[in-house]
Write a protein that holds these residues in place. Structure first.
Motif, PDB file in Angstrom:
ATOM      1  N   HIS A 348      -4.226  66.468  -1.254  1.00 16.92           N
ATOM      2  CA  HIS A 348      -2.995  67.097  -1.728  1.00 16.92           C
ATOM      3  C   HIS A 348      -3.200  68.562  -2.085  1.00 16.92           C
ATOM      4  O   HIS A 348      -2.250  69.240  -2.482  1.00 16.92           O
ATOM      5  CB  HIS A 348      -2.444  66.342  -2.951  1.00 16.92           C
ATOM      6  CG  HIS A 348      -1.837  65.019  -2.582  1.00 16.92           C
ATOM      7  ND1 HIS A 348      -1.325  64.150  -3.513  1.00 16.92           N
ATOM      8  CD2 HIS A 348      -1.674  64.420  -1.373  1.00 16.92           C
ATOM      9  CE1 HIS A 348      -0.862  63.072  -2.891  1.00 16.92           C
ATOM     10  NE2 HIS A 348      -1.073  63.217  -1.600  1.00 16.92           N
ATOM     11  N   MET A 349      -4.404  69.039  -2.008  1.00 15.02           N
ATOM     12  CA  MET A 349      -4.714  70.454  -2.181  1.00 15.02           C
ATOM     13  C   MET A 349      -5.746  70.805  -1.110  1.00 15.02           C
ATOM     14  O   MET A 349      -6.199  69.936  -0.377  1.00 15.02           O
ATOM     15  CB  MET A 349      -5.276  70.731  -3.587  1.00 15.02           C
ATOM     16  CG  MET A 349      -4.271  70.575  -4.689  1.00 15.02           C
ATOM     17  SD  MET A 349      -3.116  71.960  -4.749  1.00 15.02           S
ATOM     18  CE  MET A 349      -1.730  71.200  -5.597  1.00 15.02           C
ATOM     19  N   LEU A 350      -6.115  72.076  -1.010  1.00 14.40           N
ATOM     20  CA  LEU A 350      -7.168  72.452  -0.080  1.00 14.40           C
ATOM     21  C   LEU A 350      -8.399  71.579  -0.310  1.00 14.40           C
ATOM     22  O   LEU A 350      -8.834  71.385  -1.448  1.00 14.40           O
ATOM     23  CB  LEU A 350      -7.545  73.926  -0.270  1.00 14.40           C
ATOM     24  CG  LEU A 350      -6.590  74.968   0.317  1.00 14.40           C
ATOM     25  CD1 LEU A 350      -7.036  76.363  -0.092  1.00 14.40           C
ATOM     26  CD2 LEU A 350      -6.529  74.861   1.829  1.00 14.40           C
ATOM     27  N   LYS A 351      -8.941  71.049   0.776  1.00 15.95           N
ATOM     28  CA  LYS A 351     -10.050  70.104   0.649  1.00 15.95           C
ATOM     29  C   LYS A 351     -11.259  70.711  -0.045  1.00 15.95           C
ATOM     30  O   LYS A 351     -12.004  70.013  -0.740  1.00 15.95           O
ATOM     31  CB  LYS A 351     -10.446  69.597   2.044  1.00 15.95           C
ATOM     32  CG  LYS A 351     -11.245  68.298   2.019  1.00 15.95           C
ATOM     33  CD  LYS A 351     -10.386  67.141   1.540  1.00 15.95           C
ATOM     34  CE  LYS A 351     -11.179  65.851   1.440  1.00 15.95           C
ATOM     35  NZ  LYS A 351     -10.345  64.747   0.931  1.00 15.95           N
ATOM     36  N   VAL A 352     -11.442  72.022   0.114  1.00 12.88           N
ATOM     37  CA  VAL A 352     -12.611  72.660  -0.494  1.00 12.88           C
ATOM     38  C   VAL A 352     -12.559  72.561  -2.021  1.00 12.88           C
ATOM     39  O   VAL A 352     -13.583  72.623  -2.688  1.00 12.88           O
ATOM     40  CB  VAL A 352     -12.712  74.142  -0.036  1.00 12.88           C
ATOM     41  CG1 VAL A 352     -11.607  74.985  -0.674  1.00 12.88           C
ATOM     42  CG2 VAL A 352     -14.087  74.716  -0.356  1.00 12.88           C
ATOM     43  N   LEU A 353     -11.358  72.362  -2.574  1.00 11.46           N
ATOM     44  CA  LEU A 353     -11.239  72.242  -4.025  1.00 11.46           C
ATOM     45  C   LEU A 353     -11.837  70.940  -4.538  1.00 11.46           C
ATOM     46  O   LEU A 353     -12.065  70.789  -5.739  1.00 11.46           O
ATOM     47  CB  LEU A 353      -9.767  72.341  -4.451  1.00 11.46           C
ATOM     48  CG  LEU A 353      -9.077  73.683  -4.176  1.00 11.46           C
ATOM     49  CD1 LEU A 353      -7.632  73.645  -4.630  1.00 11.46           C
ATOM     50  CD2 LEU A 353      -9.820  74.822  -4.873  1.00 11.46           C
ATOM     51  N   GLY A 459       8.442  70.830  -4.893  1.00  7.91           N
ATOM     52  CA  GLY A 459       7.189  70.268  -4.413  1.00  7.91           C
ATOM     53  C   GLY A 459       7.384  69.281  -3.280  1.00  7.91           C
ATOM     54  O   GLY A 459       6.474  69.063  -2.479  1.00  7.91           O
ATOM     55  N   LEU A 460       8.592  68.688  -3.197  1.00  9.74           N
ATOM     56  CA  LEU A 460       8.885  67.763  -2.098  1.00  9.74           C
ATOM     57  C   LEU A 460       8.819  68.478  -0.751  1.00  9.74           C
ATOM     58  O   LEU A 460       8.345  67.908   0.239  1.00  9.74           O
ATOM     59  CB  LEU A 460      10.276  67.144  -2.292  1.00  9.74           C
ATOM     60  CG  LEU A 460      10.415  66.140  -3.441  1.00  9.74           C
ATOM     61  CD1 LEU A 460      11.874  65.759  -3.632  1.00  9.74           C
ATOM     62  CD2 LEU A 460       9.566  64.905  -3.173  1.00  9.74           C
ATOM     63  N   ILE A 461       9.303  69.731  -0.720  1.00 11.32           N
ATOM     64  CA  ILE A 461       9.262  70.503   0.526  1.00 11.32           C
ATOM     65  C   ILE A 461       7.812  70.743   0.942  1.00 11.32           C
ATOM     66  O   ILE A 461       7.440  70.562   2.110  1.00 11.32           O
ATOM     67  CB  ILE A 461      10.008  71.843   0.351  1.00 11.32           C
ATOM     68  CG1 ILE A 461      11.468  71.588  -0.033  1.00 11.32           C
ATOM     69  CG2 ILE A 461       9.919  72.681   1.616  1.00 11.32           C
ATOM     70  CD1 ILE A 461      12.237  72.844  -0.394  1.00 11.32           C
ATOM     71  N   VAL A 462       6.986  71.137  -0.031  1.00  8.17           N
ATOM     72  CA  VAL A 462       5.574  71.382   0.255  1.00  8.17           C
ATOM     73  C   VAL A 462       4.906  70.097   0.743  1.00  8.17           C
ATOM     74  O   VAL A 462       4.128  70.100   1.702  1.00  8.17           O
ATOM     75  CB  VAL A 462       4.856  71.907  -1.005  1.00  8.17           C
ATOM     76  CG1 VAL A 462       3.374  72.136  -0.724  1.00  8.17           C
ATOM     77  CG2 VAL A 462       5.499  73.198  -1.485  1.00  8.17           C
ATOM     78  N   TYR A 463       5.238  68.982   0.084  1.00  7.32           N
ATOM     79  CA  TYR A 463       4.633  67.699   0.460  1.00  7.32           C
ATOM     80  C   TYR A 463       5.003  67.311   1.891  1.00  7.32           C
ATOM     81  O   TYR A 463       4.141  66.913   2.679  1.00  7.32           O
ATOM     82  CB  TYR A 463       5.092  66.606  -0.515  1.00  7.32           C
ATOM     83  CG  TYR A 463       4.538  65.238  -0.172  1.00  7.32           C
ATOM     84  CD1 TYR A 463       3.263  64.862  -0.597  1.00  7.32           C
ATOM     85  CD2 TYR A 463       5.274  64.333   0.583  1.00  7.32           C
ATOM     86  CE1 TYR A 463       2.738  63.624  -0.276  1.00  7.32           C
ATOM     87  CE2 TYR A 463       4.754  63.088   0.910  1.00  7.32           C
ATOM     88  CZ  TYR A 463       3.496  62.738   0.480  1.00  7.32           C
ATOM     89  OH  TYR A 463       2.979  61.525   0.804  1.00  7.32           O
TER      90      TYR A 463
END
Length: 499
Positions: A348-353, A459-463
């Protein structure tokens, strides 16, 4: 764990097809093809210090007058402070059942994921990571900067540029400490918690001495002129619970707790009642030297108390309040960095995080990301108003998380529950959460609350765009970023969590 926790990756990563991972896009030339997990390095004492140190920040020292302003009298004010502590304890006990049932870091995130699926969990991480937690971190560091710089500018307010630079420096130092070592961050938290308990003890003992000397005039007719209504009590609870915020902090680092089945509930049962007793006694101490009117007029209640009681040693108060705020900021960074880490691990975020430092075994990329966002919030002017408008969003997700506990009693009966609390407790906390969310909107409706809800729903749009449909172009952008950050920070993917 140590070096033995590192192992060579077995096989290709399975995230390529379902889009939850971008690890399969990493260059084959990388030498860091290993995995790691966060080691359990937080014991019972550190857990209690994490709770006490994170909850007791600047609020109880600077501005307890918000509770008094809503109820109008000493008696209801002290009652509200005690009731807020009881509610925080009940909420934390609900989180203790969740934390021992689902032993994953990330606070509310994994519980919402298990109970309701990825969308509520994503909306929680979206709201928390972008707004509520980094802006709260920024506010705490700004409070520290104001107290730390005040002695150098007697008789006037410190320049804003000095406050902001000092706050940014505090964020950088805290971020570096927590990126370097879990133990270092934990030891710093223990030290700062001990420091803030010194000033708490000084204020409480001073108040007890004054009471013994007969300074009880402000407690006579303590319920006279009180303003008791549903809206006033709700808003008083709302402000009081803001001071108690942090009661769920250990659930963000469940994976790093030693023996979480024992230490998580014990830390809660010891830590939060301890904070409640301190809060009530501190307020009693304030009222021994200030009337309700004087307390409402004071800009910094603890400083006013120190000037009247501790002179000429009143400088102790701003010094230890600075320790208190930096300790609260450290605890917030220590735990919130884990939320970034878990959200990245879930895709749900950049994998590197979600990567972990090879040498330090800390979620360094997540903590650095969190600190960078917090520094951005320092740049604009006054963001206290922003925090107030978004604080009710925190209770939306608290209520949803407690509701998740109730739901999983029926939908996930197969899960082991080392701690099983009576069902009436989560029902009460859920109902109170609904009241706390609706109270400020009904009593003082403002357009800003609508903006807050719209931001959460955005956040729904981002998801939909980046998590559900998994467009390829974000991966093309993130691939070189991931590669360079992995080499620069010497971080590797976390081990797969087996159920």
């Amino acid at each position: 764990m140590g070096e033995e926790s590192l192992r060579k990756r077995k096989g290709e990563d399975k995230g390529g097809e379902d889009g939850r991972s971008i690890q399969s896009h990493e260059p084959q030339t990388m030498n860091l093809q290993k995995q790691a997990n966060l080691p359990p390095g937080v014991g019972l004492i550190s857990g209690i210090c994490m709770i006490v140190g994170t909850i007791i920040g600047s609020g109880i020292f600077v501005s307890p007058k918000s509770v008094l302003a809503n109820v109008g009298a000493v008696g209801p004010c002290l009652t509200i402070w005690a009731a807020c502590g009881i509610l925080a304890t009940l909420g934390a006990l609900c989180f203790a059942e969740l934390g021992t049932m689902i032993t994953k870091s990330g606070g509310e995130y994994p519980y919402l994921m298990e109970a309701f699926g990825p969308i509520p969990a994503f909306l929680f991480s979206w709201t928390s990571l972008i707004v509520t937690k980094p802006s709260s971190f920024a506010i705490i560091c700004l409070s520290f900067a104001e107290y730390a710089s005040a002695p150098f500018y007697p008789g006037c307010d410190p320049p804003q540029v000095v406050i902001k630079c000092l706050a940014a420096a505090a964020i950088v130092v805290i971020t570096i400490v927590n990126s370097l070592s879990v133990k270092l961050g934990s030891y710093l938290q223990n030290f700062l918690t001990a420091a803030k308990m010194i000033i708490v003890t000084i204020i409480i003992v001073s108040g007890i001495v004054l009471l013994a000397q007969g300074r009880t005039e402000n407690f006579k007719d303590s319920f006279k002129d009180s303003k008791i209504s549903v809206s006033s009590i709700s808003l008083a609870f709302y402000n009081g619970l803001w001071a108690y915020d942090g009661w769920n902090q250990l659930n963000y680092i469940t994976e790093e707790l030693k023996n979480p089945y024992r230490n998580l509930p014990l830390s809660i049962i010891i830590g939060i009642p301890l904070v409640t007793v301190c809060y009530v006694l501190i307020n009693i101490s304030y009222f021994t030297v200030m009337t309700s009117t004087e307390l409402l007029q004071s800009q910094a209640v603890a400083v006013t108390f120190g000037d009247r009681v501790l002179y000429p040693a009143s400088w102790i108060v701003p010094l230890f309040v600075a320790f208190s705020t930096i300790g609260s900021a450290n605890g917030t960074c220590f735990t919130a960095g884990r939320l970034v880490y878990v959200a990245g691990r879930e895709g749900h975020m950049l994998k590197v995080l979600s990567y972990i430092s090879v040498k330090r075994l800390t979620p360094a990329p997540a903590i650095i990301f969190y600190g960078a966002i917090a520094i951005i919030y320092i740049i604009p002017g006054d963001i206290d108003t922003l925090i107030n408008y978004f604080s009710f969003a925190v209770w939306i997700f608290y209520g949803l998380t407690i509701l998740a506990l109730i739901v999983m009693r029926f939908t996930r009966k197969e899960l082991k529950r080392p701690i099983r609390i009576p069902i009436i407790i989560p029902v009460i906390v859920t109902l109170v959460s609904i009241l706390l969310v609706l109270a400020p909107i009904i009593s003082a409706p403002e357009l800003a609350y609508l903006y807050c809800v719209l931001f959460i729903l955005s956040g729904l749009i981002v998801y939909v765009l980046f998590v559900h449909f998994k467009f390829n172009w974000p991966q093309k952008i993130s691939k070189p970023i991931t590669m360079h950050l992995q080499m620069l920070l010497e971080v590797v993917p976390a081990e797969e969590v087996t159920e």
